[in-house]
Design a protein around this motif. Structure first.
Motif, PDB file in Angstrom:
ATOM      1  N   LEU A   1       0.838  -1.203   0.000  1.00  0.00           N
ATOM      2  CA  LEU A   1       0.000   0.000   0.000  1.00  0.00           C
ATOM      3  C   LEU A   1       0.874   1.253   0.000  1.00  0.00           C
ATOM      4  N   MET A   2       0.334   2.326  -0.538  1.00  0.00           N
ATOM      5  CA  MET A   2       1.016   3.616  -0.501  1.00  0.00           C
ATOM      6  C   MET A   2       0.698   4.294   0.831  1.00  0.00           C
TER       7      MET A   2
ATOM      8  N   LEU B   1      -1.355   7.584   1.074  1.00  0.00           N
ATOM      9  CA  LEU B   1      -2.697   7.630   0.518  1.00  0.00           C
ATOM     10  C   LEU B   1      -3.706   7.005   1.474  1.00  0.00           C
TER      11      LEU B   1
ATOM     12  N   ASN C   1      -5.918   4.415  -2.165  1.00  0.00           N
ATOM     13  CA  ASN C   1      -5.160   3.204  -2.488  1.00  0.00           C
ATOM     14  C   ASN C   1      -5.975   2.279  -3.389  1.00  0.00           C
TER      15      ASN C   1
ATOM     16  N   LEU D   1      -6.160   3.391  -7.104  1.00  0.00           N
ATOM     17  CA  LEU D   1      -4.923   3.533  -7.878  1.00  0.00           C
ATOM     18  C   LEU D   1      -4.999   2.901  -9.269  1.00  0.00           C
TER      19      LEU D   1
ATOM     20  N   TYR E   1      -5.608   6.016   6.948  1.00  0.00           N
ATOM     21  CA  TYR E   1      -4.332   5.758   6.305  1.00  0.00           C
ATOM     22  C   TYR E   1      -3.818   4.373   6.734  1.00  0.00           C
ATOM     23  N   PRO E   2      -2.970   3.736   5.915  1.00  0.00           N
ATOM     24  CA  PRO E   2      -2.488   2.379   6.242  1.00  0.00           C
ATOM     25  C   PRO E   2      -1.919   2.236   7.645  1.00  0.00           C
TER      26      PRO E   2
ATOM     27  N   ARG F   1      -5.167  -4.026   6.385  1.00  0.00           N
ATOM     28  CA  ARG F   1      -4.336  -3.605   5.247  1.00  0.00           C
ATOM     29  C   ARG F   1      -4.463  -4.596   4.097  1.00  0.00           C
TER      30      ARG F   1
ATOM     31  N   ARG G   1      -8.394  -3.355  -3.688  1.00  0.00           N
ATOM     32  CA  ARG G   1      -7.704  -2.694  -4.799  1.00  0.00           C
ATOM     33  C   ARG G   1      -7.627  -3.614  -6.017  1.00  0.00           C
TER      34      ARG G   1
END
Length: 439
Positions: free
Chosen positions: A88-89, A92, A97, A100, A132-133, A141, A148
């Motif tokens: 994961l980013m 973001l 995420n 993306l 956020y992650p 996660r 995604r």
């Protein structure tokens, strides 16, 4: 219907020293619509490399991969990936995420937001869109990683050991979530391909298990799992299938550890190293202490124990248990047949010895069964002052093996030899010497 087809795939890499390393050898596989397939194997079987080759991310050196009849020359358009490390980013949000892949496809903001929110909801993350992650647990996660992938509406979902970084309960919960999504038939998902080294996971999830051997990766079995869903891990049929896969990995799979001995150039007192058996095996990455612990446990079962039960009792994965089993069978201490392990007479002799005598027994066994240990011992005895530079042994190994493999084999042999008080090693001076007890 064949959706993805790999035909006689070979993959080699070039090392920094210009050595050619074969990772995949003559690999063929068909992924059909409407099935979940597990790729199962030990470390070194090239599972992840093969998965990435099927995804079009790693080109084969020879052979071909096709998607719906068309040979791939780049990323597979019908595949979305879920990774072990979540990927994961961190800067973001969950929603960003998940968006993306859609953003990369040029989908407008409104449509990709709608699709992302639907995917987030389907995987049980509703309410965490703006998180956020770093705010999420490992399981959450991975849910983001799955969302995604699913938002791209792929034909096939590729999962590379997606649950191995999670705790046992979280992993089990997420497996069931994936199976529920699959059974609900939501989206355009046609197939799932999962890489794993967890045998129970393969039986729980897959309709078919492709078993790989190692060094280089090659297919050794293709096993159908004809069990009704949902699957009960305690059902006799489930346990029988687990035992079958263990038997394959320790039976046919045992050949994956086999290597031809090297015809090394005789140098000074190392001539004995050229005279070893042509069927000597790579040393498994196992310590004498770990092997002693395993023997003590197995010795508690007079009739032996099934490997599945042993792994469950120890909470071991394949990659934890098999090096110890390989070491035990290489040394003649364990007998593994059809997924069942027993202690041999040699194993009883070592297991029953007291602390001092156990070293003498181990030294005798290692000298009888391990050519590399025997070669180092003989070379030391033939040297003028009973010492040798370790790098000389490594260089001889490196003439036929990649450097990392050569150094690993050397250090395993040193650990076994030191345990048996055959020789010692000073890492600071890189010097091997005969142990005083051996003298």
């Amino acid at each position: 219907m064949n959706m993805i087809q790999a035909s006689h795939v070979n993959k080699t890499f070039m090392s920094d020293k210009g050595e050619e390393l074969t990772v995949l050898k003559d690999m063929s596989l068909s992924l059909h619509e409407g099935e979940i397939v597990a790729i199962l194997g030990r470390s070194g079987a090239g599972k992840s490399t093969f998965l990435r080759t099927l995804a079009g991310l790693v080109p084969p050196t020879s052979g071909s991969v096709s998607y719906r009849g068309k040979e791939l020359h780049g990323p597979n358009p019908g595949v979305a990936m879920v990774f072990q490390t979540f990927a994961l980013m961190p800067w973001l949000t969950v929603e960003s995420n998940v968006e993306l892949g859609l953003q990369a496809r040029g989908i407008n903001r409104k449509d990709r937001r709608s699709a992302a929110l639907q995917a987030i909801d389907s995987i049980g993350l509703d309410g965490f869109e703006s998180a956020y992650p770093k705010e999420l647990s490992g399981g959450m996660r991975q849910r983001v990683g799955i969302a995604r992938a699913l938002v791209l509406e792929p034909d096939a979902l590729f999962m590379d050991e997606p649950f191995s970084a999670l705790d046992v309960l979280t992993a089990e919960n997420l497996r069931q979530e994936v199976l529920n999504l699959w059974s609900n038939g939501e989206g355009k998902l046609r197939s799932i391909l999962i890489v794993t080294h967890n045998i129970e996971e393969a039986v729980q999830m897959a309709d078919r298990v492709v078993v790989l051997g190692s060094h280089p990766g090659h297919v050794i079995a293709n096993v159908d799992v004809e069990l009704p869903r949902p699957r009960d891990k305690h059902a006799p049929e489930f346990e029988d299938m687990v035992d079958t896969l263990y038997a394959i990995l320790t039976g046919k799979g045992s050949e994956t550890g086999a290597r031809t001995a090297h015809s090394w150039n005789p140098i000074s007192g190392i001539r004995q190293m050229t005279a070893e058996s042509p069927n000597s095996r790579m040393l498994p990455d196992a310590t004498p202490g770990g092997l002693a612990g395993l023997l003590e446990i197995v010795d508690g079962y007079p009739d032996g124990i099934d490997l599945a039960d042993l792994a469950s009792a120890l909470s071991f994965e394949v990659d934890d248990l098999f090096p110890l089993l390989d070491a035990g069978t290489l040394l003649g201490m364990l007998d593994v047949k059809e997924g069942h392990v027993t202690v041999t007479e040699v194993g009883h002799r070592w297991n029953d010895a007291d602390i001092l005598n156990s070293k003498v027994v181990f030294a005798d066994i290692a000298m009888s069964h391990v050519p590399l240990v025997r070669a180092i011992d003989r070379s030391l005895r033939q040297s003028k002052n009973g010492s040798l530079h370790g790098d000389m042994i490594v260089d001889l190994l490196r003439s036929k093996e990649p450097e990392d493999v050569a150094r690993k084999q050397f250090h395993i042999a040193v650990e076994w030899g030191r345990y048996g008080e055959l020789f010692d090693y000073d890492a600071d001076d890189d010097m091997l010497t005969l142990d005083e007890a051996a003298l």
